[in-house]
Design an enzyme around this catalytic site. Structure first.
Site, PDB file in Angstrom:
ATOM      1  CD  GLU A   1       5.500  -0.064   6.536  1.00 21.62           C
ATOM      2  OE1 GLU A   1       5.942   0.951   7.092  1.00 21.62           O
ATOM      3  OE2 GLU A   1       5.112  -0.059   5.365  1.00 21.62           O
TER       4      GLU A   1
ATOM      5  CE  LYS B   1       2.556   2.049   6.745  1.00 25.45           C
ATOM      6  NZ  LYS B   1       2.763   3.497   6.614  1.00 25.45           N
TER       7      LYS B   1
ATOM      8  CB  SER C   1      -2.190   2.211   0.216  1.00 27.56           C
ATOM      9  OG  SER C   1      -1.151   3.100  -0.110  1.00 27.56           O
TER      10      SER C   1
ATOM     11  NE  ARG D   1       2.845   3.590  -2.830  1.00 25.91           N
ATOM     12  CZ  ARG D   1       3.343   2.396  -3.053  1.00 25.91           C
ATOM     13  NH1 ARG D   1       3.633   2.022  -4.280  1.00 25.91           N
ATOM     14  NH2 ARG D   1       3.552   1.558  -2.042  1.00 25.91           N
TER      15      ARG D   1
HETATM   16  P1  13P Z   1       1.961   3.335   0.912  1.00 25.23           P
HETATM   17  O1  13P Z   1       0.605   3.507   1.565  1.00 25.23           O
HETATM   18  O2  13P Z   1       2.162   4.220  -0.276  1.00 25.23           O
HETATM   19  O3  13P Z   1       2.307   1.909   0.701  1.00 25.23           O
HETATM   20  O4  13P Z   1       3.018   3.908   1.946  1.00 25.23           O
HETATM   21  C1  13P Z   1       2.878   3.602   3.262  1.00 25.23           C
HETATM   22  C2  13P Z   1       4.204   3.507   3.876  1.00 25.23           C
HETATM   23  O5  13P Z   1       4.535   4.252   4.774  1.00 25.23           O
HETATM   24  C3  13P Z   1       5.113   2.471   3.403  1.00 25.23           C
HETATM   25  O6  13P Z   1       6.171   2.347   4.280  1.00 25.23           O
END
Ligand code: 13P
Length: 342
Positions: free
Chosen positions: A177, A219, A261, A292
């Site tokens: 990510e 991600k 998100s 979120r």
């Molecule tokens: P959000 O979708 O709230 O950004 O969180 C996803 C996530 O796992 C961030 O590391």
């Protein structure tokens, strides 16, 4: 573990337009979410909230994996079943956040490096025993005047690749990510440039560190303007820029892309994902791994009250259904207004 087994796990998480519930908020982050609804962040309250989400009937039709936090992977449902076991029994793959957060990067004001590599091999072995079959590591990159720096992009890519290699050695699918943050006022073009540079560096490091691309999930952020930018792009423009960028820099061998998100509203995150999946020329499944954007309405409905549990479950299930429809490019007004019902 052979790549084929890792690949099977990765593919199963995103099969049939399913996505991921990111329920891996650290204690600090979940405390912020609870503060906003007036709930005290105690261990029993955190467990009760995660129980509510994970025991929502039918969520497994839309959710293929759930990311847990260290505390949560050790907790049990109301009936005593360990959370990872409860999820696995529903056909939902349990995952675990293994980074220990983003910390200031030395010599790079305003930028961060994600930590957590020390002792990671041992921790991964324990998480595997606890039932985790995928993991998450999040790097954050800020856009600004000369940011993200090449230095920041490079060291975060190196850490992501080291984490990914250790995960694959442990039989765990790494979710990689690299998040280009949307909390400033940059343009969509600046986001495109930062995302492109980040992905390019990331896949170069993953290759150098012998990570099997068939056994990861990516991600990323969508290519989207910063929140404070006056020129907020349409879903079609976001979708086109995102797919253009990813087609250039993400190899087709990657079994799935699951967007975060990142501060988009629930509705924006769904509409934008749907717009991406309406475009032609997508070499990978493009789905969601939302925190979120899957939980905001559910938290508001719950507010720590047992009377709010059913409404919270309906709200969560509804967002999960809408996002799975978006992962299939089938989301529209009818899907949105079909729930959550009272
Ligand atoms: P959000 O979708 O709230 O950004 O969180 C996803 C996530 O796992 C961030 O590391």
């Amino acid at each position: 573990m052979p790549t084929s087994e890792l690949s099977t796990i990765a593919q199963s998480i995103v099969a049939n337009d399913r996505g991921i519930l990111a329920a891996d908020e650290s204690t600090g982050t979940i405390t912020k979410r609870f503060d906003a609804i007036g709930v005290e962040s105690t261990e029993p309250n955190r467990r009760a909230y995660r129980d509510l989400l994970f025991t929502t009937g039918g969520m497994e039709a839309f959710i293929g994996g759930v990311i847990l936090f260290d505390e949560t992977i050790r907790q049990r449902a109301d009936d005593g079943t360990p959370f990872p076991e409860l999820l696995a029994a529903k056909g939902v793959v349990p995952g675990i956040k293994v980074d220990t957060g983003a910390h200031p990067l030395a010599g790079a004001p305003g930028e961060t490096i994600t930590e957590g590599l020390d002792g990671l091999r041992t921790r991964l072995a324990e998480y595997y025993e606890l039932g985790a079959r995928f993991a998450k590591w999040r790097a954050t990159l800020s856009v600004g005047e000369r940011l993200p720096s090449r230095y920041c992009v490079r060291v975060n890519a190196q850490a992501l690749a080291r984490y990914a290699a250790l995960c694959q050695e442990a039989g765990i699918v790494p979710i990689v990510e690299p998040e280009v943050l949307m909390d400033t006022d940059h343009s969509i073009d600046a986001c495109y440039d930062a995302t492109a540079r980040t992905l390019q560096a990331l896949f170069s490091e993953l290759g150098a560190q012998r990570v099997d691309l068939e056994g990861i999930l990516l991600k990323p952020n969508m290519v989207i303007p910063g929140k404070g930018n006056a020129d907020q792009a349409s879903p079609e423009r976001i979708a086109t820029a995102t797919l253009h960028c990813f087609r250039r820099y993400v190899p087709a061998a990657v079994p799935g892309i699951v967007f975060l998100s990142g501060g988009q509203s629930e509705l924006e995150a769904t509409v934008n994902l749907n717009a991406i999946n309406q475009l032609d020329g997508r070499p990978w499944p493009l789905s969601f791994s939302y925190g979120r954007a899957l939980q905001a309405s559910a938290l508001q409905a719950w507010r720590g009250q047992s009377a709010g549990v059913d409404a919270a479950r309906r709200a969560f299930l509804h967002r999960a259904r809408c996002n799975a429809a978006a992962a299939g490019g089938r989301y529209d007004e009818t899907v949105e207004t079909s729930g959550p019902g009272e």
